[in-house]
Design a protein around this motif. Structure first.
Motif, PDB file in Angstrom:
ATOM      1  N   CYS A  42     -31.789  37.800  19.186  1.00 21.43           N
ATOM      2  CA  CYS A  42     -32.711  36.703  19.501  1.00 21.43           C
ATOM      3  C   CYS A  42     -32.707  36.419  20.998  1.00 21.43           C
ATOM      4  N   GLU A  43     -31.523  36.350  21.598  1.00 22.17           N
ATOM      5  CA  GLU A  43     -31.412  36.074  23.026  1.00 22.17           C
ATOM      6  C   GLU A  43     -32.061  37.180  23.848  1.00 22.17           C
ATOM      7  N   ALA A  44     -31.902  38.425  23.419  1.00 24.95           N
ATOM      8  CA  ALA A  44     -32.549  39.540  24.127  1.00 24.95           C
ATOM      9  C   ALA A  44     -34.065  39.466  23.999  1.00 24.95           C
ATOM     10  N   SER A  45     -34.529  38.699  23.034  1.00 28.96           N
ATOM     11  CA  SER A  45     -35.965  38.508  22.799  1.00 28.96           C
ATOM     12  C   SER A  45     -36.464  37.203  23.412  1.00 28.96           C
ATOM     13  N   ASP A  46     -35.648  36.593  24.297  1.00 27.14           N
ATOM     14  CA  ASP A  46     -35.990  35.326  24.950  1.00 27.14           C
ATOM     15  C   ASP A  46     -36.093  34.168  23.966  1.00 27.14           C
ATOM     16  N   GLY A  47     -35.224  34.166  22.971  1.00 28.79           N
ATOM     17  CA  GLY A  47     -35.206  33.087  21.986  1.00 28.79           C
ATOM     18  C   GLY A  47     -33.786  32.796  21.544  1.00 28.79           C
ATOM     19  N   SER A  48     -33.685  32.135  20.414  1.00 27.77           N
ATOM     20  CA  SER A  48     -32.385  31.799  19.833  1.00 27.77           C
ATOM     21  C   SER A  48     -32.535  31.754  18.316  1.00 27.77           C
ATOM     22  N   LEU A  49     -31.420  31.570  17.636  1.00 29.55           N
ATOM     23  CA  LEU A  49     -31.481  31.448  16.182  1.00 29.55           C
ATOM     24  C   LEU A  49     -32.405  30.314  15.759  1.00 29.55           C
ATOM     25  N   GLN A  50     -32.496  29.278  16.579  1.00 25.22           N
ATOM     26  CA  GLN A  50     -33.346  28.128  16.240  1.00 25.22           C
ATOM     27  C   GLN A  50     -34.832  28.479  16.245  1.00 25.22           C
TER      28      GLN A  50
END
Length: 127
Positions: free
Chosen positions: A64-72
């Motif tokens: 998710c972080e590598a995709s510019d996001g997070s679990l949220q």
């Protein structure tokens, strides 16, 4: 033609087959299934179901972080467990990684998972 990007990070296990860790199409990220592999050793974590579940969510978070996001940012989460007796444990571990509002979710009991895993999670994220 939609805007498409392949997501790859060394903070999650390398793909063990013919798939990408995630694929981003326009503003939606499709996260491939993660099992309890340690990304440094590419070996399953030991310690049982709860330790595996923690590693699964850490792996999913890294993608998710590598995709510019997070679990949220996950809007749909699919969980696969090999033993229905672990349903309560999966909810407890998930509560450590997610806050309300929770993503839509399905939990499916399966006969087996790759590499003898007891748990796998995959999802869809909109960062």
């Amino acid at each position: 033609m939609p805007n498409r990007a392949i997501i790859k990070t060394d903070k999650a296990p390398a793909a063990a087959g013919t798939y990408s860790q995630a694929v981003k199409v326009n503003d939606t990220v499709y996260l491939s299934g993660q099992i309890g592999l340690d990304p440094e050793t590419q070996q399953m974590v030991s310690g049982g179901f709860v330790d595996e579940a923690h590693q699964v969510f850490r792996n999913l978070a890294a993608v998710c972080e590598a995709s510019d996001g997070s679990l949220q940012h996950i809007v749909k989460l699919n969980l696969y467990i090999t033993d229905s007796n672990n349903f309560v444990a999966v909810n407890e571990v998930m509560a450590e990684f997610f806050q309300e509002p929770y993503p839509a979710r399905a939990t499916v009991v399966v006969k087996e998972l790759p590499l003898g895993a007891q748990f796998e999670a995959e999802g869809v994220m909109v960062p």
